[in-house]
Design a protein around this motif. Structure first.
Motif, mmCIF file in Angstrom:
data_model
loop_
_atom_site.group_PDB
_atom_site.id
_atom_site.type_symbol
_atom_site.label_atom_id
_atom_site.label_comp_id
_atom_site.label_asym_id
_atom_site.label_seq_id
_atom_site.Cartn_x
_atom_site.Cartn_y
_atom_site.Cartn_z
ATOM 1 N N VAL A 6 -12.793 5.874 3.970
ATOM 2 C CA VAL A 6 -13.285 6.927 3.082
ATOM 3 C C VAL A 6 -13.423 8.248 3.840
ATOM 4 C CG1 VAL A 6 -15.248 7.667 1.684
ATOM 5 C CG2 VAL A 6 -14.438 5.300 1.540
ATOM 6 N N PHE A 7 -13.971 8.179 5.054
ATOM 7 C CA PHE A 7 -14.168 9.389 5.844
ATOM 8 C C PHE A 7 -12.841 10.022 6.234
ATOM 9 C CE2 PHE A 7 -15.105 11.394 10.073
ATOM 10 C CZ PHE A 7 -15.860 12.453 9.576
ATOM 11 N N SER A 8 -11.862 9.188 6.592
ATOM 12 C CA SER A 8 -10.551 9.699 6.971
ATOM 13 C C SER A 8 -9.885 10.441 5.818
ATOM 14 C CB SER A 8 -9.658 8.549 7.456
ATOM 15 O OG SER A 8 -8.364 9.011 7.765
ATOM 16 N N ASP A 9 -9.919 9.847 4.616
ATOM 17 C CA ASP A 9 -9.330 10.519 3.455
ATOM 18 C C ASP A 9 -10.123 11.772 3.069
ATOM 19 O OD1 ASP A 9 -7.185 8.847 3.195
ATOM 20 O OD2 ASP A 9 -8.091 7.563 1.677
ATOM 21 N N PHE A 10 -11.445 11.738 3.253
ATOM 22 C CA PHE A 10 -12.274 12.922 2.988
ATOM 23 C C PHE A 10 -11.846 14.080 3.887
ATOM 24 C CE2 PHE A 10 -15.947 15.399 4.500
ATOM 25 C CZ PHE A 10 -16.332 16.017 3.319
ATOM 26 N N ALA B 167 0.823 -1.210 0.000
ATOM 27 C CA ALA B 167 0.000 0.000 0.000
ATOM 28 C C ALA B 167 0.859 1.263 0.000
ATOM 29 C CB ALA B 167 -0.933 -0.002 1.218
ATOM 30 N N THR B 168 1.969 1.227 0.714
ATOM 31 C CA THR B 168 2.852 2.395 0.772
ATOM 32 C C THR B 168 3.512 2.655 -0.573
ATOM 33 O OG1 THR B 168 3.275 1.948 3.114
ATOM 34 C CG2 THR B 168 4.805 3.432 2.010
ATOM 35 N N ALA B 169 3.814 1.591 -1.311
ATOM 36 C CA ALA B 169 4.447 1.741 -2.617
ATOM 37 C C ALA B 169 3.457 2.124 -3.710
ATOM 38 C CB ALA B 169 5.158 0.442 -3.002
ATOM 39 N N TRP B 170 2.216 1.688 -3.586
ATOM 40 C CA TRP B 170 1.269 1.798 -4.687
ATOM 41 C C TRP B 170 0.270 2.951 -4.547
ATOM 42 C CZ3 TRP B 170 0.287 0.124 -9.489
ATOM 43 C CH2 TRP B 170 1.023 -0.950 -9.983
ATOM 44 N N PHE B 171 0.146 3.567 -3.364
ATOM 45 C CA PHE B 171 -0.928 4.543 -3.180
ATOM 46 C C PHE B 171 -0.411 5.832 -2.556
ATOM 47 C CE2 PHE B 171 -2.924 0.466 -3.470
ATOM 48 C CZ PHE B 171 -4.022 0.708 -4.278
ATOM 49 N N PRO B 172 -0.870 6.991 -3.076
ATOM 50 C CA PRO B 172 -0.518 8.270 -2.458
ATOM 51 C C PRO B 172 -1.186 8.403 -1.095
ATOM 52 C CG PRO B 172 -2.144 8.599 -4.195
ATOM 53 C CD PRO B 172 -1.727 7.162 -4.271
ATOM 54 N N GLU B 173 -0.660 9.304 -0.281
ATOM 55 C CA GLU B 173 -1.131 9.445 1.098
ATOM 56 C C GLU B 173 -2.634 9.697 1.175
ATOM 57 O OE1 GLU B 173 -1.192 9.053 4.794
ATOM 58 O OE2 GLU B 173 0.883 9.265 4.111
ATOM 59 N N ARG B 174 -3.170 10.496 0.256
ATOM 60 C CA ARG B 174 -4.583 10.868 0.342
ATOM 61 C C ARG B 174 -5.530 9.752 -0.087
ATOM 62 N NH1 ARG B 174 -5.353 17.302 -0.965
ATOM 63 N NH2 ARG B 174 -3.739 18.025 0.474
ATOM 64 N N GLU B 175 -5.002 8.667 -0.607
ATOM 65 C CA GLU B 175 -5.828 7.510 -0.948
ATOM 66 C C GLU B 175 -5.558 6.334 -0.018
ATOM 67 O OE1 GLU B 175 -5.094 6.420 -4.981
ATOM 68 O OE2 GLU B 175 -5.709 8.350 -5.811
ATOM 69 N N ARG B 176 -4.533 6.459 0.816
ATOM 70 C CA ARG B 176 -4.029 5.272 1.508
ATOM 71 C C ARG B 176 -4.988 4.756 2.568
ATOM 72 N NH1 ARG B 176 1.675 6.463 2.942
ATOM 73 N NH2 ARG B 176 1.831 6.630 0.677
ATOM 74 N N LEU C 259 -3.560 15.631 9.422
ATOM 75 C CA LEU C 259 -3.377 14.188 9.272
ATOM 76 C C LEU C 259 -3.678 13.471 10.592
ATOM 77 C CD1 LEU C 259 -2.452 11.898 7.358
ATOM 78 C CD2 LEU C 259 -0.114 12.303 8.154
ATOM 79 N N GLY C 260 -3.277 14.074 11.708
ATOM 80 C CA GLY C 260 -3.508 13.445 13.005
ATOM 81 C C GLY C 260 -4.981 13.255 13.307
ATOM 82 N N GLU D 137 3.524 12.443 12.114
ATOM 83 C CA GLU D 137 4.549 12.786 11.134
ATOM 84 C C GLU D 137 5.578 11.665 11.114
ATOM 85 O OE1 GLU D 137 6.198 16.428 12.489
ATOM 86 O OE2 GLU D 137 6.899 15.611 14.392
ATOM 87 N N ARG D 138 6.275 11.527 9.982
ATOM 88 C CA ARG D 138 7.203 10.412 9.830
ATOM 89 C C ARG D 138 8.354 10.526 10.824
ATOM 90 N NH1 ARG D 138 6.807 6.721 6.332
ATOM 91 N NH2 ARG D 138 5.522 7.955 4.901
ATOM 92 N N VAL D 139 8.625 9.422 11.512
ATOM 93 C CA VAL D 139 9.682 9.378 12.518
ATOM 94 C C VAL D 139 11.043 9.407 11.837
ATOM 95 C CG1 VAL D 139 10.769 7.877 14.247
ATOM 96 C CG2 VAL D 139 8.287 8.190 14.241
ATOM 97 N N ARG D 140 11.950 10.201 12.397
ATOM 98 C CA ARG D 140 13.319 10.219 11.889
ATOM 99 C C ARG D 140 14.129 9.106 12.543
ATOM 100 N NH1 ARG D 140 15.130 16.607 11.661
ATOM 101 N NH2 ARG D 140 13.431 17.322 10.297
#
Length: 446
Positions: free
Chosen positions: A305-309, A138-147, A317-318, A434-437
């Motif tokens: 669906v609601f989360s991406d909406f 899913a991470t490779a195939w989908f943008p964040e707003r569709e994930r 994002l949170g 946010e992405r962890v460093r």
């Protein structure tokens, strides 16, 4: 010839052409794989009342048998995540599918309590990388707003498969025997392993055109995960420090344990509860057991669906990710209502609302996608699934010891308390999404 879209300032050339939709086939493949995955987890819960009668098993022995999958499944999450970071999904997934499906088939062929436990342990071994692979794909195939939507879609497979197949497998058991429950479900998985190998490809090796790949990449999808894998093949202390040393990651780890405790009740003790404590036959219990799963399907599809909406409307994002999770956990506490009624109808209503909430909260992998360090997605997913699925060990065993021949009430109290702890974990520990460093920069390799 260039179109008017080509001439618009700021529009990348790769996006000028109409993007293909190859990623939607990948979503369907993930969905079907999850259906099979959970069918092979839940088949034992359907068969265990008949197995217990045939082998004269106590509640504690049934709990041990039901927990066997969880022991190896949880223990091998981190090694499974290590493999996910290094072995392409096209190879790793069908290999795992084939092996866990064969172990399932042999559960229907080889009798005996010890043999069933041993084979169930093997199913847990080979299913261990499954959800980290799903997250990796899913991470490779989908943008964040569709994930979140796609994670919700394929996660719904675990509930749709159980909702539709629980009555079928219950009927199969009543007509033939419990042995055929395992032979049938394992055989389906063997066939699907070959389908996955011959159909699945990484984004750049697939039928996705350059416009679709650009759409995925520019939306935060990691289309070059395979190409960017590091040459080193061992886990370093820095990797472990990153995966185990971040408060926000521990928030999702502990939250997942609490969330999946309810799921594991439905995957293990629920049919026994209906048959033994509600005096239903296998056919009726199979039908009623499917209703909470249908409610969970509605919950998980709505959640994604609601989360991406919310995300597309500018909500952070949170809030977009954690909001449905916390709301779902709150709804899951309604299962305690089963302790205060003798009506089977009301019991099913309470449990259906609770499992709707569980489905609503089941987009937790979207947080792993958003929080995990890019280079350690598989390892983070493995740790997430390891701690989360310790509930697969704890829930069947704890319930087996808490319940008596006369009362199932302590089981519902236990799960309600655990769910409340899950709410506290997401609210108090996760924080900003946010992405962890990583603990230290990773040197570039030539």
């Amino acid at each position: 010839m260039k179109t008017m879209l080509d001439k618009r300032p700021g529009v990348p050339g790769a996006l000028a052409a109409k993007a293909s939709k190859a990623r939607f086939l990948i979503a369907v493949m993930l969905f079907l794989t999850v259906v099979i995955n959970y069918m092979d987890r839940a088949n034992l819960s359907i068969a265990v009342p008949a197995i217990a009668d045939e082998m004269d098993l106590s509640s504690a022995q049934q709990g041990l048998l039901l927990s066997a999958f969880g022991w190896t499944y949880a223990a091998l999450q981190i090694p499974g995540g290590w493999f996910v970071d290094r072995v392409p999904p096209r190879v790793l997934y069908p290999a795992c599918l084939l092996l866990w499906s064969l172990a399932t088939v042999f559960m229907g062929i080889i009798g005996g309590f010890v043999a069933l436990i041993a084979l169930r342990l093997l199913v847990g071994v080979f299913e261990a990388p499954a959800y980290p692979i799903n997250n990796r794909v899913a991470t490779a195939w989908f943008p964040e707003r569709e994930r979140a939507s796609v994670i919700g879609f394929y996660t719904s497979g675990q509930f749709i498969g159980l909702a539709l197949l629980t009555p079928v497998l219950s009927w199969l058991q009543s007509v033939l025997s419990w042995h055929w429950v395992f032979i049938f479900t394992g055989g389906v998985g063997v066939l699907w392993a070959f389908v996955w190998y011959f159909v699945y490809r990484e984004p750049r090796d697939s039928r996705a055109n350059s416009a679709e790949i650009a759409h995925i990449r520019e939306g935060g999808g990691l289309v070059d995960l395979t190409a960017s894998r590091r040459e080193r093949t061992r886990v370093t202390w820095s990797d472990i420090a990153t995966v185990l040393g971040r408060r926000k990651l521990w928030g999702v780890y502990l939250g997942q344990f609490c969330l999946t405790s309810t799921l594991w009740f439905f995957l293990t003790w629920f049919p026994t509860y209906l048959v033994k404590y509600r005096d239903m036959d296998y056919i009726k219990s199979g039908f009623l057991a499917s209703l909470p799963f249908i409610a969970a399907v509605i919950g998980v599809l709505f959640s994604g669906v609601f989360s991406d909406f919310l995300l597309r409307r500018g909500v952070s994002l949170g809030i977009a990710r954690k909001g449905p999770i916390v709301a779902g956990l709150l709804l899951s506490t309604t299962l305690i209502g089963a302790n205060f009624t003798d009506s089977t109808t009301l019991v099913i209503v309470f449990l259906s609302v609770a499992f709707f909430g569980n489905g609503l909260a089941s987009i937790t992998w979207s947080l792993v996608s958003a929080l995990a360090p890019e280079r350690l997605i598989g390892m983070t997913g493995g740790m997430f699934n390891f701690i989360g699925n310790l509930s697969g060990i704890a829930t069947p065993i704890v319930i087996g010891f808490l319940v008596t021949d006369a009362s199932f009430a302590p089981a519902f109290v236990y799960m309600t308390v655990v769910t409340l702890l899950g709410i506290a974990s997401y609210v108090m520990l996760v924080g900003r999404v946010e992405r962890v460093r990583e603990s230290r920069p990773v040197p570039e390799t030539g």
